[in-house]
Design an enzyme around this catalytic site. Structure first.
Site, short mmCIF file in Angstrom:
data_model
loop_
_atom_site.label_atom_id
_atom_site.label_comp_id
_atom_site.label_asym_id
_atom_site.label_seq_id
_atom_site.Cartn_x
_atom_site.Cartn_y
_atom_site.Cartn_z
N ARG A 50 -24.93 -24.81 65.59
CA ARG A 50 -25.95 -25.30 66.51
C ARG A 50 -25.56 -26.54 67.29
NH1 ARG A 50 -31.78 -25.04 63.55
NH2 ARG A 50 -32.44 -25.30 65.70
N HIS A 104 -28.82 -14.85 69.79
CA HIS A 104 -29.20 -16.16 69.27
C HIS A 104 -30.41 -16.05 68.35
CE1 HIS A 104 -28.65 -20.47 69.38
NE2 HIS A 104 -29.93 -20.68 69.64
N TYR A 125 -41.49 -18.39 85.76
CA TYR A 125 -41.55 -18.78 87.18
C TYR A 125 -40.17 -19.06 87.77
CZ TYR A 125 -46.50 -19.48 86.14
OH TYR A 125 -47.80 -19.31 85.76
#
Length: 839
Positions: free
Chosen positions: A37, A83, A127
C-alpha cells in the site's frame, strides 16, 4: 475411558506464547502495508494503487490520444479486477495523479473538477472524466513483450504486472509520500531533464560521486515552484537518503512612492501548502495582534496564476513583515526528505545514486528481456520464411504432392518426409538439403495462391534478409554490454527531448536565517523600555545636544502608572539580549522593535517575545560583531549584590521561548549585564552612593543555572543600581565615572580615584547622597569627548556633552544635570560615545 478420550484428541503443536503470536501477526500486517500500500517500488516508482490504475486504463485502451472515460468506469475496473480496497482510495489516487499542483508531471489527463490549491475537493467520480497523459504511456512501453513478470490478482482470476517497464525514472521526477507501519517515505519531485542527465552521467561512469551527480541534479523541482534556501539539506538527503530543506514562497515587494506604503505580492507557494489556510492564518495573526504592520490582505489569484497581495501600513518595512510571515506561517516550510522504497520485496533507504543505479538496472533487465522475446519471435519467423522460400522454389513438386494426397494429414506426411533442395536462385538459404518442420508445413498449406507471384517471392527474400539483420542486431545487444547501454542512452535522450522542460524551483545556495540586515541602512537608535513593558526605538539624531541643566525633550508618552525603566543606544543591526525577572534571557533584533514617534508609547514586549504571564524585563544588553566572541563572558549583577559570569557561548543557541540565564533568589532581580573578556575589572554602585571596584577574575565562570556569589554587601533598604565594566587596555586613556542622582544632580570623577579591592566588601563613597540630590540612580564610564542621554520617569530625554559636567572628587554631591519637576525623577543615564553625528 480416559485413555480412549486422550487418543481421540486432535494433534497439537508446541505451545506458543501470546507475545510471539502478536509479534508475528503484527510484523505480517506491517509488511503487508509497506509492500502492498504505502511504499513505492524502486523500479517504476509507483505504489500498488497507482500501478493498478495505470494498468487498468491501459487495458481499457484509455490512452492519451483516445476519448476520455468516466472516472467511475476506471475506478470500477480497478477495484473489480486488481485492487482489494475501497473506491475512495482509488479515486483519491486518480485525483492526485491529475493535479498539476501535486504532480511535477501529471500522469492522468483529467476533465472536470479535480480540486484546487485551496484544498477544495474534487467532484464525484461520476462527474469527472480521465485518460492517460502522454508521458504515462512510457510506463507501459513494451509491456506486451514479456519484459516483466506477471502475478495473480487478489482472487487469482486476473494477471497483473509485478511492476511496470517504465522508461522514465518516475521515483525521482514525480516523487512520492506515504506512511506505513513503522516507517514512512517522502521523496521530492525533480526535473526530468536533470534526472536523465544524471542517468547518462552514471552510464558513462558508474563510479561517479554524489557530488558530481549534483552537477546535473541541482535539487528538488516542485510543481508549485517556490525557492529552496540552502543546499546543505539537499546534499544530506542525496548522500544519506534523509535530510531537511527549507522552501519559501516567491514574492515581489512594490513600494508606492507617494504614500510610502509597500505591497508584498506572493506569486508562488511552497509545495503542498494550502493557499486558503495560509491566508486564514495570516488574518488570524493580524487579528490577534501577533503580527503587526499589515493594512490589507487580498487573494487576487485567477486562471493566470497565483497572486496574494499583502499591503503594509505606512512606514512599515515589508522585509520585516515577511520575516515574521516566514517564521509564523507556511510561507516557509521545512520539507523532510526520507527516500525509502521497496527493492526485491524489502523496504530500504536509498541515496540518490542508488536510486539512479536501480533505475538503470531495471532498464537493463527490461531491454534484455525484450531482446530475448523479439529474438525468439524473429527466429520463429525466419524458420517459417525459410520453409516458404524452399516451397516456392519447388512449387511444382509441392503442388503435385498436395494434389495427390487424399487428406490434409496425408499431405503433411508427404511434405515432411522429403529432403528438399533449394533453388540456385535463392542463395540466402544456407542449407542445401532441407526437411520441413510442422510449423513450416502449416505455413505452406496456409499459403494463398497470390503469394506465388514473382513479386511476392522477392518480398519473401527481402523479409528474410531483413529478419537476418534484425537477429544479428539482437544478438549483438545480448553479447555486448556497451551496445546495450548505448540503447538505454538513446532511449533516455529521446525521453528527455520529448518531455523535458525548464526548472521551476529556484535554489539559493546559502540559507540566511535573517537577511533583512543587508537591506536596512545602519543607524544608531535609542531603545526605550517602560516598566509596564512597552518598547520602541527612535533615531539618535532626533535628540540634539543641549547644555547642562536643560529641561529635555519628550521621548515618549508616559502614564501615571508607567515609567521609563531601560534605555539603550545601539545600532539597528544589533541584537538585544533581554533578561527577565524570572532569570530568563530572550533575543530581539533592534530593527524588529517598532520605530515610532515621541508621542507613541511603543509596542508591548509580549507581542515581540514569548514572555510568560507577569514576566517583566529587568535588564537589556546589546550584542554586535565586535563583542560577540563566544570566548567572552556575560557578567551579571543583581539588586541584592550578587554577581556571576557565564561563557557567552552558552547563550548561542537561541530559542523563541527564551532560556535560563541565572537563578534568582526570592526578592532579588537582575539590574545589569555586560560583556567581559575574563581580564576586565568590575565596579558595582549602590543606591546609597557606595561603590566597590574589583577584578573580574575573582568571580569564577559558572553555568546558566547558577545563582552567583556576593559582589557587594549592602546596608538595609539599599540596592545595587549600576554595573560598570572597566576594560584593561594597553594604552592608558583618561576615563571618568559619571554618577547621577534621582533629583537630576550628577558629576564625573576620575577612575583613578577608585582603588581595586576584594569583592564582597561594603565599598567606598562614589557620590555623597543627601536630601538635596536624592539617591544614586545611575552610573556609567565615560570619556571627556563623549555624549550622554539622561532620561526621566516622565519620558523626557536630555542629550548633553560630558565635558560640560564638572569633574570633582568622590565625596561630593555634583551639579544640576537636568531640571525635574516635583513628581519627576531621573531614572537612567546612557553613554552615546564620541562618533555620534549631530544634526
Amino acid at each position: 475411558m480416559f485413555e480412549k478420550n486422550k487418543e481421540s484428541l486432535p494433534i497439537t503443536y508446541e505451545d506458543e506464547t501470546i507475545e510471539d503470536e502478536i509479534k508475528q501477526s503484527y510484523l505480517d500486517y506491517a509488511m503487508s502495508v509497506i509492500i502492498g500500500r504505502a511504499i513505492p517500488d524502486i523500479r517504476d516508482g509507483l505504489k500498488p494503487v497507482h500501478r493498478r490504475v495505470i494498468f487498468a486504463m491501459h487495458e481499457l485502451n484509455n490512452i492519451w490520444n483516445k476519448k476520455y472515460l468516466k472516472s467511475a468506469r476506471v475506478v470500477g475496473d480497478v477495484i473489480g479486477k486488481y485492487h482489494p480496497h475501497g473506491d475512495c482510495a482509488v479515486y483519491d489516487a486518480i485525483v492526485r495523479m491529475a493535479q498539476e499542483f501535486s504532480m511535477r508531471y501529471v500522469l492522468i489527463d483529467g476533465q472536470g473538477n479535480f480540486g484546487s490549491i485551496d484544498g477544495d475537493n474534487a467532484a464525484a467520480m461520476r462527474y469527472t472524466e480521465v485518460r492517460m497523459s502522454r508521458i504515462t504511456n512510457e510506463f507501459l512501453y513494451d509491456i506486451e513483450k514479456s519484459t516483466v513478470d506477471w502475478v495473480d490478482n487478489y482472487d487469482g482470476s486476473e494477471k497483473i504486472p509485478e511492476f511496470l517497464p517504465s522508461r522514465i525514472p518516475n521515483l525521482l521526477i514525480n516523487g512520492t509520500s506515504g506512511i506505513a507501519v513503522g516507517m514512512a517515505t517522502n521523496i521530492p519531485p525533480h526535473n526530468i531533464k536533470e534526472v536523465i542527465n544524471a542517468c547518462l552521467a552514471f552510464i558513462d561512469n558508474n563510479k561517479i560521486s554524489i557530488e558530481d551527480l549534483m552537477k546535473y541534479i541541482k535539487g528538488p523541482d516542485f510543481p508549485t515552484s517556490g525557492i529552496i534556501h540552502g543546499k546543505s539539506g539537499i546534499l544530506d538527503a542525496y548522500k544519506t537518503g534523509k535530510g531537511r530543506i527549507y522552501i519559501r514562497a516567491k514574492y515581489i515587494i512594490e513600494k508606492n512612492k507617494i504614500t510610502g506604503n509597500e505591497k508584498i505580492i506572493i506569486t508562488e507557494l511552497p509545495y503542498q501548502v494550502n493557499k486558503a489556510r495560509l491566508i486564514e492564518k495570516i488574518a488570524y495573526l493580524v487579528k490577534n495582534k501577533r503580527l503587526f504592520g499589515i493594512n490589507e490582505l487580498r487573494d487576487e489569484s485567477d486562471k493566470d496564476g497565483l497572486r496574494i497581495v499583502i499591503e503594509t501600513k505606512r512606514y512599515e518595512s515589508g522585509e520585516i513583515i515577511l520575516n515574521n510571515l516566514f517564521a509564523h506561517t507556511q510561507l516557509e516550510v521545512v520539507y523532510s526528505i526520507n527516500m525509502v522504497a521497496v527493492d526485491k520485496g524489502k523496504p530500504k533507504k536509498f541515496n540518490i545514486k542508488q536510486i539512479i543505479e536501480a533505475f538503470i538496472n531495471q532498464r537493463i533487465e527490461v531491454i534484455t528481456r525484450r531482446t530475448l522475446y523479439e529474438l525468439k519471435k524473429l527466429k520463429k519467423r525466419k524458420h517459417i520464411i525459410e520453409g516458404l522460400i524452399i516451397a516456392i522454389s519447388n512449387i511444382d513438386v509441392v503442388i503435385e504432392l498436395i494434389k495427390s494426397a487424399s487428406s490434409l494429414e496425408q499431405a503433411k506426411n508427404k511434405l515432411i518426409n522429403i529432403k528438399w533442395k533449394k533453388n540456385k536462385l535463392y542463395k540466402e538459404i544456407i542449407i542445401d538439403e532441407y526437411i520441413f518442420t510442422e510449423y513450416q508445413i502449416k505455413a505452406i498449406l496456409d499459403l494463398k495462391l497470390h503469394r506465388l507471384t514473382s513479386l511476392e517471392s522477392k518480398n519473401y527474400i527481402y523479409e528474410y534478409k531483413n529478419t537476418l539483420n534484425k537477429i544479428t542486431n539482437l544478438k549483438k545487444i545480448l553479447s555486448s554490454f556497451d551496445y546495450l547501454m548505448e540503447i538505454i542512452r538513446n532511449e533516455l535522450v529521446e525521453i528527455s527531448s520529448k518531455y523535458g522542460d525548464n526548472r521551476k524551483t529556484k535554489i539559493n545556495a546559502i540559507r540566511n536565517e535573517i537577511n533583512t540586515v543587508d537591506l536596512i541602512n545602519e543607524e544608531k537608535m535609542v531603545v526605550t523600555v517602560s516598566r509596564s513593558g512597552y518598547a520602541k526605538i527612535q533615531p539618535i539624531s532626533v535628540y540634539q545636544a543641549q547644555k547642562r541643566g536643560g529641561r529635555g525633550k519628550l521621548a515618549t508618552i508616559i502614564t501615571d502608572e508607567d515609567v521609563i525603566e531601560h534605555l539603550l543606544v545601539a545600532s539597528n543591526h544589533d541584537t538585544i539580549l533581554l533578561f527577565s525577572d524570572k532569570g530568563k534571557v530572550y533575543w530581539l533584533k533592534v530593527y524588529e522593535i517598532p520605530q515610532k514617534s515621541r508621542s507613541y508609547r511603543g509596542r508591548p514586549l509580549v507581542n515581540l517575545l514569548y514572555l510568560d504571564e507577569n514576566e517583566k524585563i529587568t535588564a537589556i544588553l546589546a550584542i554586535n560583531d565586535e563583542n560577540s566572541n563566544k570566548n567572552n563572558y556575560i557578567f551579571f549583577a543583581t539588586a541584592l549584590g550578587k554577581v556571576k559570569r557565564t561563557y557567552m557561548k552558552q547563550f548561542a543557541r537561541q530559542r523563541n521561548c527564551g532560556i535560563i540565564a541565572l537563578n534568582l533568589e526570592e526578592g532579588d532581580r537582575l539590574i545589569g549585564a555586560a560583556i567581559t573578556n575574563g581580564k576586565d575589572n568590575v565596579m558595582l554602585l549602590a543606591s546609597n552612593g557606595k561603590s566597590i571596584y574589583f577584578k573580574e577574575s575573582e568571580v569564577r565562570a559558572m553555568g546558566r543555572n547558577a545563582t552567583g556569589v556576593m559582589g557587594m554587601r549592602l546596608f538595609p533598604k539599599n540596592k545595587i543600581i549600576s554595573l560598570i565594566i572597566i576594560k584593561n587596555q594597553k594604552k592608558l586613556q583618561k576615563y571618568y565615572i559619571l554618577t547621577a542622582s534621582e533629583k537630576g544632580y550628577g558629576k564625573r570623577t576620575l577612575l583613578e580615584d577608585f582603588n581595586l579591592r576584594k569583592r564582597g566588601g561594603l565599598g567606598v563613597i562614589a557620590m555623597r547622597s543627601s536630601k538635596r540630590n536624592g539617591k544614586l540612580v545611575s552610573a556609567i564610564k565615560v570619556k571627556e569627548s563623549d555624549e550622554i542621554i539622561l532620561i526621566t520617569n516622565r519620558g523626557k530625554l536630555v542629550r548633553t556633552r560630558v565635558k560640560e559636567i564638572s569633574c570633582v572628587s568622590r565625596d561630593t554631591q555634583g551639579v544640576k544635570l537636568i531640571r525635574v519637576n516635583k513628581e519627576e525623577k531621573l531614572v537612567s543615564v546612557v553613554r552615546l560615545g564620541e562618533k555620534i553625528d549631530l544634526k
